[in-house]
Write an enzyme that holds these catalytic residues in place. Structure first.
Site, PDB file in Angstrom:
ATOM      1  N   LYS A  22     -16.381  -0.017  11.567  1.00  0.00           N
ATOM      2  CA  LYS A  22     -16.278  -1.262  10.799  1.00  0.00           C
ATOM      3  C   LYS A  22     -15.115  -2.110  11.302  1.00  0.00           C
ATOM      4  CE  LYS A  22     -14.068  -1.389   6.622  1.00  0.00           C
ATOM      5  NZ  LYS A  22     -13.073  -2.483   6.547  1.00  0.00           N
ATOM      6  N   ASN A  23     -13.953  -1.477  11.468  1.00  0.00           N
ATOM      7  CA  ASN A  23     -12.758  -2.249  11.805  1.00  0.00           C
ATOM      8  C   ASN A  23     -12.710  -2.717  13.257  1.00  0.00           C
ATOM      9  OD1 ASN A  23     -11.959  -2.047   9.199  1.00  0.00           O
ATOM     10  ND2 ASN A  23     -10.261  -0.630   9.550  1.00  0.00           N
ATOM     11  N   ARG A  92     -11.033  -9.358   3.128  1.00  0.00           N
ATOM     12  CA  ARG A  92      -9.802  -9.868   3.719  1.00  0.00           C
ATOM     13  C   ARG A  92      -9.928 -10.094   5.227  1.00  0.00           C
ATOM     14  NH1 ARG A  92      -4.054  -9.834   3.766  1.00  0.00           N
ATOM     15  NH2 ARG A  92      -3.550  -9.050   5.830  1.00  0.00           N
ATOM     16  N   CYS A 116      -4.989  -8.204  -3.224  1.00  0.00           N
ATOM     17  CA  CYS A 116      -6.028  -7.205  -3.014  1.00  0.00           C
ATOM     18  C   CYS A 116      -5.591  -5.965  -3.747  1.00  0.00           C
ATOM     19  CB  CYS A 116      -6.169  -6.950  -1.516  1.00  0.00           C
ATOM     20  SG  CYS A 116      -6.849  -5.361  -1.111  1.00  0.00           S
ATOM     21  N   ARG A 121      -0.586  -7.639   0.754  1.00  0.00           N
ATOM     22  CA  ARG A 121      -1.248  -7.978   2.011  1.00  0.00           C
ATOM     23  C   ARG A 121      -1.165  -9.454   2.403  1.00  0.00           C
ATOM     24  NH1 ARG A 121      -6.810  -4.624   2.293  1.00  0.00           N
ATOM     25  NH2 ARG A 121      -6.184  -4.199   4.406  1.00  0.00           N
ATOM     26  N   PRO A 122       0.034  -9.949   2.654  1.00  0.00           N
ATOM     27  CA  PRO A 122       0.167 -11.342   3.075  1.00  0.00           C
ATOM     28  C   PRO A 122      -0.348 -11.572   4.500  1.00  0.00           C
ATOM     29  CG  PRO A 122       2.295 -10.243   3.153  1.00  0.00           C
ATOM     30  CD  PRO A 122       1.313  -9.256   2.605  1.00  0.00           C
ATOM     31  N   VAL A 123      -0.439 -12.860   4.905  1.00  0.00           N
ATOM     32  CA  VAL A 123      -0.895 -13.185   6.266  1.00  0.00           C
ATOM     33  C   VAL A 123       0.161 -13.984   7.027  1.00  0.00           C
ATOM     34  CG1 VAL A 123      -3.372 -13.051   5.817  1.00  0.00           C
ATOM     35  CG2 VAL A 123      -2.171 -15.200   5.383  1.00  0.00           C
ATOM     36  N   ASP A 124       1.418 -13.831   6.603  1.00  0.00           N
ATOM     37  CA  ASP A 124       2.491 -14.618   7.222  1.00  0.00           C
ATOM     38  C   ASP A 124       2.601 -14.393   8.734  1.00  0.00           C
ATOM     39  OD1 ASP A 124       3.319 -12.033   6.047  1.00  0.00           O
ATOM     40  OD2 ASP A 124       5.194 -12.420   7.098  1.00  0.00           O
ATOM     41  N   GLN A 125       2.316 -13.190   9.204  1.00  0.00           N
ATOM     42  CA  GLN A 125       2.446 -12.910  10.634  1.00  0.00           C
ATOM     43  C   GLN A 125       1.364 -13.631  11.446  1.00  0.00           C
ATOM     44  OE1 GLN A 125       5.125 -11.202  11.987  1.00  0.00           O
ATOM     45  NE2 GLN A 125       5.738 -11.467   9.854  1.00  0.00           N
ATOM     46  N   ASP A 304      -5.853   4.754   6.096  1.00  0.00           N
ATOM     47  CA  ASP A 304      -7.254   4.776   5.666  1.00  0.00           C
ATOM     48  C   ASP A 304      -7.791   6.203   5.488  1.00  0.00           C
ATOM     49  OD1 ASP A 304      -7.324   2.053   5.572  1.00  0.00           O
ATOM     50  OD2 ASP A 304      -8.512   1.774   7.384  1.00  0.00           O
ATOM     51  N   ILE A 326       2.290   2.184   4.361  1.00  0.00           N
ATOM     52  CA  ILE A 326       1.683   0.916   4.804  1.00  0.00           C
ATOM     53  C   ILE A 326       1.398  -0.026   3.632  1.00  0.00           C
ATOM     54  CG2 ILE A 326      -0.194  -0.146   6.135  1.00  0.00           C
ATOM     55  CD1 ILE A 326       1.341   1.708   7.901  1.00  0.00           C
ATOM     56  N   ARG A 396     -19.199  -1.130   1.354  1.00  0.00           N
ATOM     57  CA  ARG A 396     -18.526  -2.065   2.268  1.00  0.00           C
ATOM     58  C   ARG A 396     -18.206  -1.377   3.586  1.00  0.00           C
ATOM     59  NH1 ARG A 396     -13.263  -3.783   0.301  1.00  0.00           N
ATOM     60  NH2 ARG A 396     -13.275  -4.380   2.479  1.00  0.00           N
TER      61      ARG A 396
HETATM   62  C1  UD1 Z   1      -6.272  -3.172   8.903  1.00  0.00           C
HETATM   63  C2  UD1 Z   1      -7.561  -2.444   8.589  1.00  0.00           C
HETATM   64  C3  UD1 Z   1      -7.384  -1.596   7.338  1.00  0.00           C
HETATM   65  C4  UD1 Z   1      -6.190  -0.672   7.487  1.00  0.00           C
HETATM   66  C5  UD1 Z   1      -4.939  -1.444   7.915  1.00  0.00           C
HETATM   67  C6  UD1 Z   1      -3.763  -0.536   8.258  1.00  0.00           C
HETATM   68  C7  UD1 Z   1      -9.228  -3.978   9.455  1.00  0.00           C
HETATM   69  C8  UD1 Z   1     -10.321  -4.936   9.166  1.00  0.00           C
HETATM   70  N1  UD1 Z   1      -8.601  -3.449   8.390  1.00  0.00           N
HETATM   71  O1  UD1 Z   1      -5.991  -4.034   7.811  1.00  0.00           O
HETATM   72  O2  UD1 Z   1      -8.572  -0.844   7.136  1.00  0.00           O
HETATM   73  O3  UD1 Z   1      -5.913  -0.037   6.258  1.00  0.00           O
HETATM   74  O4  UD1 Z   1      -5.221  -2.234   9.091  1.00  0.00           O
HETATM   75  O5  UD1 Z   1      -4.111   0.356   9.248  1.00  0.00           O
HETATM   76  O6  UD1 Z   1      -8.956  -3.668  10.594  1.00  0.00           O
HETATM   77  N2  UD1 Z   1       1.420  -7.530   6.559  1.00  0.00           N
HETATM   78  C9  UD1 Z   1       2.325  -8.536   6.317  1.00  0.00           C
HETATM   79  N3  UD1 Z   1       2.105  -9.774   6.872  1.00  0.00           N
HETATM   80  C10 UD1 Z   1       1.014 -10.034   7.635  1.00  0.00           C
HETATM   81  C11 UD1 Z   1       0.088  -9.010   7.885  1.00  0.00           C
HETATM   82  C12 UD1 Z   1       0.325  -7.759   7.343  1.00  0.00           C
HETATM   83  O7  UD1 Z   1       3.329  -8.332   5.618  1.00  0.00           O
HETATM   84  O8  UD1 Z   1       0.874 -11.167   8.085  1.00  0.00           O
HETATM   85  C13 UD1 Z   1       1.660  -6.168   5.997  1.00  0.00           C
HETATM   86  C14 UD1 Z   1       0.563  -5.733   5.038  1.00  0.00           C
HETATM   87  O9  UD1 Z   1       0.801  -6.200   3.743  1.00  0.00           O
HETATM   88  C15 UD1 Z   1       0.652  -4.225   5.138  1.00  0.00           C
HETATM   89  C16 UD1 Z   1       1.052  -3.996   6.597  1.00  0.00           C
HETATM   90  O10 UD1 Z   1       1.561  -5.230   7.053  1.00  0.00           O
HETATM   91  O11 UD1 Z   1       1.674  -3.731   4.306  1.00  0.00           O
HETATM   92  C17 UD1 Z   1      -0.077  -3.573   7.513  1.00  0.00           C
HETATM   93  O12 UD1 Z   1      -1.177  -4.403   7.310  1.00  0.00           O
HETATM   94  P1  UD1 Z   1      -2.220  -4.776   8.447  1.00  0.00           P
HETATM   95  O13 UD1 Z   1      -2.068  -3.863   9.612  1.00  0.00           O
HETATM   96  O14 UD1 Z   1      -2.151  -6.230   8.683  1.00  0.00           O
HETATM   97  O15 UD1 Z   1      -3.590  -4.441   7.731  1.00  0.00           O
HETATM   98  P2  UD1 Z   1      -4.937  -5.193   7.975  1.00  0.00           P
HETATM   99  O16 UD1 Z   1      -4.951  -5.686   9.380  1.00  0.00           O
HETATM  100  O17 UD1 Z   1      -5.190  -6.140   6.868  1.00  0.00           O
END
Ligand code: UD1
Length: 416
Positions: A22-23, A92, A116, A121-125, A304, A326, A396
């Site tokens: 899936k991922n 997401r 979520c 789970r922010p997207v700031d990065q 996961d 995480i 899902r």
């Molecule tokens: C992906 C996987 C998910 C898995 C996760 C961690 C997919 C579709 N999903 O989710 O199944 O559980 O990796 O292995 O591939 N964070 C920030 N800012 C950001 C982005 C992330 O602070 O901009 C934080 C998140 O809140 C979290 C950590 O970074 O605490 C890791 O998240 P991330 O690796 O981004 O997870 P996903 O890519 O959403």
């Protein structure tokens, strides 16, 4: 709403085939946005999240046709670079359209994913990285509005390791002018699979699988074919289920090298695990031993798989400490496991799991994707009947889970 009924107690025995990941499939479907030529994908899992992503791409003007595990995408007619809230809120990973849309169309409007169940789970990065590549980004009325001329390659150090963040920036950088160096990149195998697909489309990505990824931008990408890698989390889930039930299973279409940390822990629990060509065999005799673990980015133990191992620890001999590093709120399955008789104490990001000799069937509620998988494992070992509600989470991310488990001898059925 569908629910699963499981009559526990039967050890899993036999062989099943693992589906595509899936991922890996979700970012690779988004990679189709980068080119005006067709992308043909094989081994795509038939999952709710994949269907959601196909709907999202279709409403942007991408022609998509799925037949079995093959998906054909053609983004020649891409004319609506918009990801609406209704689709993004359920998945997401929709944020993965942002980088490709911006790179190909010069603008994108993508709903913020919002909170979520398993954490903030922010997207700031993602945003910070695209700005460094030259995009202008504003957040308005819950939407990320991004604009750019041709993106410009740059050196980027990510503040934390993010999987989809790395994937989004890697895709955007493919069409940028010049070289992009992504430091502190995620090393997950799904990032490597995406890089392989992008390179098949004519991109110049190197270093995927290490924490420094280099992308030499090109003017355009062309059509390609790619086969999605096996799902390492599905693999690990079936192995954990077989270990918990004291069974013996062979999983085909997968690779042991994708989940070394998980296999190490299964061996520590007492399972015999053997990797053969493209398959993995596990046999467990007697009650598992407790295994303590700490989740961290790849190649360490994956978040996961944390919930599934908590179910294994719940019936193991001894006491385990499970630390989640995480996501800040990923122990919701602990309370549901307790309804089945598990002895789990949580404090902050640590859970102490004292193994009990047996669990008792009950009605439980799935709270997120991997939590659902842990309840299925617990149901398979519990005495009597377990009813799992809200299994749409499971659909899902797991293809035909009750059919695969039935093939391994589990007494499991879906009721509508
Ligand atoms: C992906 C996987 C998910 C898995 C996760 C961690 C997919 C579709 N999903 O989710 O199944 O559980 O990796 O292995 O591939 N964070 C920030 N800012 C950001 C982005 C992330 O602070 O901009 C934080 C998140 O809140 C979290 C950590 O970074 O605490 C890791 O998240 P991330 O690796 O981004 O997870 P996903 O890519 O959403």
């Amino acid at each position: 709403m569908d629910r699963l009924l499981i009559a526990g107690g039967a050890p899993l025995r036999g062989a099943v085939r693992v589906s595509g990941a899936k991922n890996a499939a979700l970012p690779i479907l988004c990679a189709a946005l980068l080119s005006a030529e067709p992308l043909r994908l094989a081994n795509v899992p038939r999952l709710h999240d994949v269907r959601t992503m196909l709907r999202l791409l279709a409403q942007m003007g991408v022609a998509a046709a799925a037949e079995g595990a093959q998906v054909d995408l053609d983004a020649r007619g891409l004319d609506r670079p918009l990801a609406p809230y209704e689709l993004v809120k359920t998945m997401r990973a929709s944020i993965l359209v942002l980088g490709p849309l911006l790179a190909r169309c010069g603008h994108a409007r993508v709903s913020l994913p919002g909170g979520c169940a398993i954490g903030l789970r922010p997207v700031d990065q993602h945003v910070k990285g695209l700005e460094a590549l030259g995009a202008e980004i504003r957040v308005e009325q819950g939407y990320i509005e991004a604009r750019a001329g041709r993106l410009k390659g740059t050196r980027l150090v990510m503040d934390l390791v993010t999987v989809t963040g790395t994937e989004n920036l890697m895709m955007a950088a493919c069409l940028a002018d010049g070289v992009t160096v992504l430091e502190n990149a995620a090393r997950e195998p799904e990032v490597v699979d995406l890089a392989d697909c992008l390179n098949a489309m004519g991109a110049r990505v190197s270093g995927a699988g290490t924490d420094v990824i280099t992308v030499e931008g090109v003017e355009r990408l062309h059509g390609a074919r790619h086969s999605i890698m096996p799902d390492r989390i599905e693999t690990g889930t079936f192995l954990a289920a077989a270990a918990a039930t004291g069974g013996a299973v062979t999983l085909h279409g997968t690779r042991a090298g994708l989940l070394d940390a998980v296999i190490d822990k299964l061996r520590e629990a007492g399972a015999a695990v053997e990797a053969q060509n493209g398959s993995i065999r596990l046999e467990m005799r007697g009650r598992p031993r407790s295994v303590s673990l700490r989740t961290a980015p790849f190649p360490a133990f994956p978040t996961d798989m944390q919930a599934q191992f908590m179910a294994l620890d719940a019936i193991a001999e001894g006491t385990a400490t499970v630390t989640e590093t995480i996501f800040e709120n990923r122990f919701m399955h602990a309370l549901e496991l307790a309804r089945l008789g598990a002895d789990i104490e949580t404090a902050g990001n640590t859970a102490i799991v004292r193994g009990v000799p047996r669990l008792q069937g009950a009605t439980v509620m799935a709270t997120d994707l991997r939590a659902s998988a842990s309840l299925v494992i617990a149901g398979l070992v519990a005495q009597g009947e377990t009813c799992i509600e809200r299994i749409y989470h499971l659909d899902r991310g797991y293809e035909a889970i009750e059919e695969k488990l039935s093939a391994l001898g589990a007494a499991i059925r879906r009721v509508r």
